[in-house]
Design an enzyme around this catalytic site. Sequence first.
Site, PDB file in Angstrom:
ATOM      1  N   ASP A 419       0.863  -1.178   0.000  1.00  0.00           N
ATOM      2  CA  ASP A 419       0.000   0.000   0.000  1.00  0.00           C
ATOM      3  C   ASP A 419       0.901   1.229   0.000  1.00  0.00           C
ATOM      4  OD1 ASP A 419      -2.333   1.621   0.329  1.00  0.00           O
ATOM      5  OD2 ASP A 419      -1.912   1.710   2.473  1.00  0.00           O
ATOM      6  N   THR A 421      -0.359   4.886   1.099  1.00  0.00           N
ATOM      7  CA  THR A 421      -0.686   5.820   2.168  1.00  0.00           C
ATOM      8  C   THR A 421      -0.559   5.150   3.528  1.00  0.00           C
ATOM      9  OG1 THR A 421      -2.259   6.842   0.652  1.00  0.00           O
ATOM     10  CG2 THR A 421      -2.407   7.465   2.974  1.00  0.00           C
ATOM     11  N   GLU A 499      -3.249  21.749  -0.339  1.00  0.00           N
ATOM     12  CA  GLU A 499      -3.615  23.137  -0.074  1.00  0.00           C
ATOM     13  C   GLU A 499      -3.307  23.532   1.366  1.00  0.00           C
ATOM     14  OE1 GLU A 499      -7.649  23.910  -1.313  1.00  0.00           O
ATOM     15  OE2 GLU A 499      -6.866  24.622  -3.233  1.00  0.00           O
ATOM     16  N   GLY A 678      -5.204   3.172  -3.550  1.00  0.00           N
ATOM     17  CA  GLY A 678      -6.465   3.778  -3.971  1.00  0.00           C
ATOM     18  C   GLY A 678      -6.307   5.239  -4.331  1.00  0.00           C
ATOM     19  N   ALA A 733       8.445   0.710 -16.154  1.00  0.00           N
ATOM     20  CA  ALA A 733       7.437   0.816 -15.086  1.00  0.00           C
ATOM     21  C   ALA A 733       6.054   0.805 -15.724  1.00  0.00           C
ATOM     22  CB  ALA A 733       7.637   2.091 -14.287  1.00  0.00           C
ATOM     23  N   ASP A 793      -1.408  -0.868   5.987  1.00  0.00           N
ATOM     24  CA  ASP A 793      -1.745  -0.437   7.342  1.00  0.00           C
ATOM     25  C   ASP A 793      -3.223  -0.150   7.530  1.00  0.00           C
ATOM     26  OD1 ASP A 793      -1.495   3.147   7.466  1.00  0.00           O
ATOM     27  OD2 ASP A 793      -1.803   1.881   5.730  1.00  0.00           O
ATOM     28  N   ASN A 796      -8.475  -1.208   4.211  1.00  0.00           N
ATOM     29  CA  ASN A 796      -8.579  -1.544   2.791  1.00  0.00           C
ATOM     30  C   ASN A 796      -7.490  -2.506   2.333  1.00  0.00           C
ATOM     31  OD1 ASN A 796      -6.757   0.625   3.252  1.00  0.00           O
ATOM     32  ND2 ASN A 796      -6.686   1.033   1.073  1.00  0.00           N
ATOM     33  N   SER A1093      24.963  -4.018 -12.418  1.00  0.00           N
ATOM     34  CA  SER A1093      24.325  -2.704 -12.362  1.00  0.00           C
ATOM     35  C   SER A1093      22.901  -2.839 -12.854  1.00  0.00           C
ATOM     36  CB  SER A1093      25.087  -1.709 -13.245  1.00  0.00           C
ATOM     37  OG  SER A1093      24.369  -0.495 -13.328  1.00  0.00           O
TER      38      SER A1093
END
Length: 1154
Positions: A419, A421, A499, A678, A733, A793, A796, A1093
Amino acid sequence: MPLYTELYNSIRARILHHEEDGTASSSNLDRETEPGDAHAPSEDRVIFINRAQPPVPKFVNNRISTAKYSVIRFIPLFLFEQFRRWANIFFLMIALLQQIPDVSPTGRYTTLVPLIFILSVSAIKEIIEDIKRHRADDETNHRKIEVLRGENWISIRWMDVIVGDIVKVLNNTFFPADLVLLSSSEPQGMSFIETANLDGETNLKIRQALPNTAKLTTISDLKDLSGTIECEPPNRHLYEFNGVLKETNKLPQPLGPDQILLRGAMLRNTSWVFGIVIYTGHETKLMRNSTTAPLKRSSVDKLTNIQILLLFGILFIMCLISAIFNLIWSNNNKGANSYIGLSETASENFAYNLLTFLILFNNLIPISLQVTLEVVRFIQAIFINMDIKMYHVETDTPAMARTSNLNEELGQVKYIFSDKTGTLTCNVMEFKRCAIAHDVYDAVADDYNDALIVQHLRHNHKNAPLIKELLVLLSVCHTVIPEKMPDGSIVYHAASPDERALVYGASRFGYVFKSRTPSFVEIDALGETERYEILSVLEFSSARKRMSVIVRDPSGKIKLFCKGADTVIYERLDNSGREHSEVLLQHLENFATEGLRTLCCAVAELKKAEYEDWKNLYHKATISLQHREEKVEEAANLIERKLKLIGATAIEDKLQEGVPETIATLLNANINIWVLTGDKQETAINIGYSCRLLSHGMQHIILNEDGLDNTRESILRHNSELGDNLNKQNEIALVIDGKTLKYALSCELRTDFLQLCISCKVVICCRVSPMQKAEVVEYVTKHTKTVTLAIGDGANDVAMIQKAHVGVGISGAEGLQAACASDYSIAQFRFLLRLLLVHGAWNYSRMCKLILYSFYKNICLYVIELWFAIYSGWSGQILFERWSIGLYNVIFTALPPLAMGLFDKACSDEVMVKHPQLYKPSQSGQLFNVKVFWLWVVNGMIHSAILFWLPLLICQYDILWMSGRDGGYLVPGSFVYTYVVITVCLKAGLVTNSWTWLTHCAIWGSIVLWFLFIIVYSFFWPTLAFGSVMTGMYLMIFTSAVFWLGMFLIPAIAIIPDFLVKVVHGTVFKSLTDAVREGEIRKTGTDVFRGESKNSLSETARLLKNVFTRRTPRIDLEVEMSHGFAFSQEEGGVVSQTAVIRAYDTNIPKPDGM
C-alpha cells in the site's frame, strides 16, 4: 407484444408502488452486484429512529473478530489443519494398528502418546497466537463512543453499539459503525472525512446531511426526531448506498452515498457529527470487504508434506518386500528350525507380518519432527518479537509475529505488494521550498523575519514583486477553512492536504490566512491585515489540472490567481509573462528528482469590464442544459489566459523513515515491489520517484483505458513490442488505474496482462478497490507460483494481506485492523528489510536444515532394522531395546535439531543486510527441494549401511572380550546404537555454521546423555519391573576394547566423505554465501560481490524509449511526471469546492452539539 405489454405494466406498477411508498428507486439493473447482494424490496432494512428496534429481523452486534478460531470452531478447524499433514494421518493410522494384539513389535502406545503430545503442543501454540488476535480485536471493540440515551450522552464500548443508536463522533476519531449523517458542527451539515483507511486516498471527502436534519444540533432536537430509515441490505459496495429517511408527518427524503459515514473512516476538520447507526459489526461495508482469516501453510511445509507421501510409498514397499521375504524364508525353513514354531501356515500370517513391518519402519517418518518444528517456530517468533532493531521507540511498538507457521516463508518472498498511504508515506504533507526566477527559497527558518524570501521582499530585491504575488496566491487561492483556537493559534482545515501545506507554508513566510466569509478572505501580510474579495472560483479537477480564483485586492484591482501543473500553466502564459520560464522548468526537474510534489503559480490582472462580460458568459455556461461541462471548461479557458508566471512550489509527501533505502535494498535482493493504492495516479507516481522505486531514466507504460476492447488492444500491442523480452524483467514501469485493471483482470485478458506486468521492473496500480488489490495478489501468486508478501496499514489492505502467502501489517495511525489480520506486524516499513533479509533468510535456512536432518537421523537408525531383518529371518525382530528406540528422538537426538533451528546462521545480521544478494539462495529454494531432500535420504541410507555392517563385521567372530563370552544380540545392537548417536551428532556439527555454547551443549551433550542413560538403565531391573534385558549392559560394552575401537573408527568412516564433500564445495565450488562468510570469519571484509548494475537499460528498452509514451492518451503525462506535478483534491463530491468556501463564516462561533 403481449409479453412486452405485460413486462411494461409490471415495471410501471413497481415504479408507482415505490413512489407511493416514498422509497427511492435505484437502478438495480445497472448496479453491479455480488453473490448475496441481490435482494428483493422485501429484504430492505427498516430502522426506527428513537425507538427500540423490533426483534425481527435480528441485527448483528457491533463486535468484530479477525481471529482464526472461536471456542466452538477451534477443535474442528484445528484438527482439519493438523490432519492436512500426511505425517499426522500416517501416525494416527500407525497408532490404531498398534492397538491390534500381537502385531506391534514396539508396544501399543509408542506412537499414540507422542502423537497426542504433538497435537497438544500444536494446540497450545495456536491458542497462544490466537489469543493475541483476540486481544487486538478487544482493543478495537472496547473503544469508547458517545451514544444518546434518554437526555444525555453516555460513553459506551463500540461493541455495545446497536442499529438505531444515535451517536456523537468527535474530531480525529474513527466511526464505530456505518452511520447516516444527521448533522454536524459545520455549516449546512457538512463534515470532512478521511478515507485513507478504506481507499488509500489522501484527500479528505465531504459528506453533507440532509437539509431536514442539518439543523438538529442539540439533544432536544435529536429527541424530537421520529420516523424510520429504509435502506438496502448490507453489502460490500463502498461507494454505493440507497436509502430513504421517512420523518413522521414529512415527505420522504432520499439518502445516498453523500450521507453515509463508513466504519474505518475518520472524522477530520469537524468538531463533531451526529449520526444514526444503520450497519454494525460484520455487516458494515468495511467488514464485508474482508474475508475470514485463512489457514496458511509455508511452501517448505507443503513440499515436506509431498515428500512424506513419497517416503511413505517407499516405506510401504520396504514393508511389502520384508513380508514377502519372510514368507519365502518361513517356507524354506519350516522343518529346519522346529524350535521356532513355523508349523503354522505362513501365508496366513502375511497380513500380520505386513502390519508388523509397517509399525517397525514407521519411524522412518520422524514423529518428533512436528514437535520440534512447533517449538522452533514458536521460539523463532519470540526472537522476532524481541528484536530491538525492529522496535519503534516513538510509538513504543515492537514487531509482532502473530503466526509462527510462516517464519521460513519470509525467506522466500519474490513479490511484495505494498500500500502507499500510511505504509510508504506518513500521510503528512509539508511545504519544503518555492522557486522564483533564479532563486530557490527553503522553508527552514523558525522566525519568518529570518527567512531569505522575506528579507528579499522587504529589501526590494529584484524578485520582490513576484514574491509578494506568490505569497498572496498561496494565502488566497485555496479552499482552506481557518479555525482560531482558544490559545490564539490558527488551525487550517482542508479537503486537500496539498492546499493545507501551501497555506501553512505561506504562514511560515509571514503571510497568515486569518478568516473566511462567504464573500471575502482576510490575511495578515507581514503584520498588516489585507482583505481580498472572492469574486469567482474555478475549481480543480484531474482534467483541468489547475485551480483559479478571481479576487479584488485591497487596491481594487481584479486579479486571477492560478496554480496547477506546469503543462497547463505554460500553455496559458502571455508572451510577456514567460520570463524565467526555462529556469523554472529546471527548478521543477530538480524538485521532482527529490520526489517533491510541484505546482506552478501564475497571475493575470483583469479589467472590470472584461471580468463582467466573462462572468455573464460563465453563468450561462453553468446553467446550460446541454453540454454543461464542456461549456464551463470553455468559459474557464477564456479567462485563464495571458498569465504571468510567478514561480513554483514544492511539497513533500513525507515518506516514512528509511523507505528509499529499504526499497533499494529489497530490489537488490531480487524482490519485485508493486504498489497497490487507492490514491490518484499522479500522487502514486510521485511517491514512486521519491521512494526510489521509479528512476527518471526508466520508461513508463501508462494504461488508462475506458473499455475492454481498448484495454485488450493496448496490452497486446505492448506485449508484441516487447518481443523476446516478454516474461523477462525490463527497466520499465507499468502504471494502471483501477478502471483499466477491471478489464485487464477479466478472464480473456488476465494471462496477457500478467505477462506484461512480469516483464516490467515496477508495477503501480492506482485507484484500486480493496477487492482489486486482493485479486492482483491472488492472480500473481497463481501465475508466477512464487511466494508473495502483502504489506499495508489500513482496513482496505486486509483482503490483500489475507490473500498473500505472507501478510504484514503496519501498526500505524490508521487503526489496527490490518495489523490484526496480518501474520506479522511491524511499526515502520523499513523494518520489513530486517524481517525478510535477516529473520526470513535465517529461519528458512534453519528450518530446511532441521527438516532434512530430522529425516536423515531417523533413516540412519531405523533402516538398520531392515538390514537386520536379513539376519533375523525377516521376522520383524528388533535389534535395539524397545525404550532405547522410543527415546532416540525424544532425548538422544532431540537437542541438535533444536540448536540448529534456533541458533544456526551463515552470516551475522549486519552482513545479511549489507549484502542483499545473500537472500537469493533462500528465495530460489536452493536449500530445500526435491533433489536436496532425496540426497539427504540417500545419505542417511548409506550411513545406516556403514553403521550396521561395519559393527557386524567386527562382531562377526564373537570375540568381544578376552574371556570369549557372548553377550547376546543386544550387545552388537548397543554398539550400533552408540555409533549411530555419535555419527548423527557429528553430522549435525558438520552442517552447523554458527557454533554457540548452546550448540556445543546440544551436540556433545546428546552423546553424553546416551552414555549416562545406558549406565542408569542397566540398574533399573529388578528395582523397577522393566528393562531386564539391559541389566549390566554398560559393563558388557564398556569393557570391550572392540567397542571403543569401533567408536573412534566407524563414525569417522561414515562422516569423512561428507566432510570432504563440504570442503570441496566450500573451496572449488564456493558460493557467494561461502565467500562472504569466510570474509566475515577472517575479518578481512565482506565486499566480495558487487552485483550487476541495475541502472542500464536493455537494448530493447532503449529502442522502445519513445514508444510507450507516444501512444499514451495523456500526452503531457510524461512531462508532468518528470516535473513532479501532483495535487490531491476531492472531485465530484456532494458539495462543490465553491459551495464549501461560500458556506463558511469563521467569524461566527460553531454550535457545541450539546
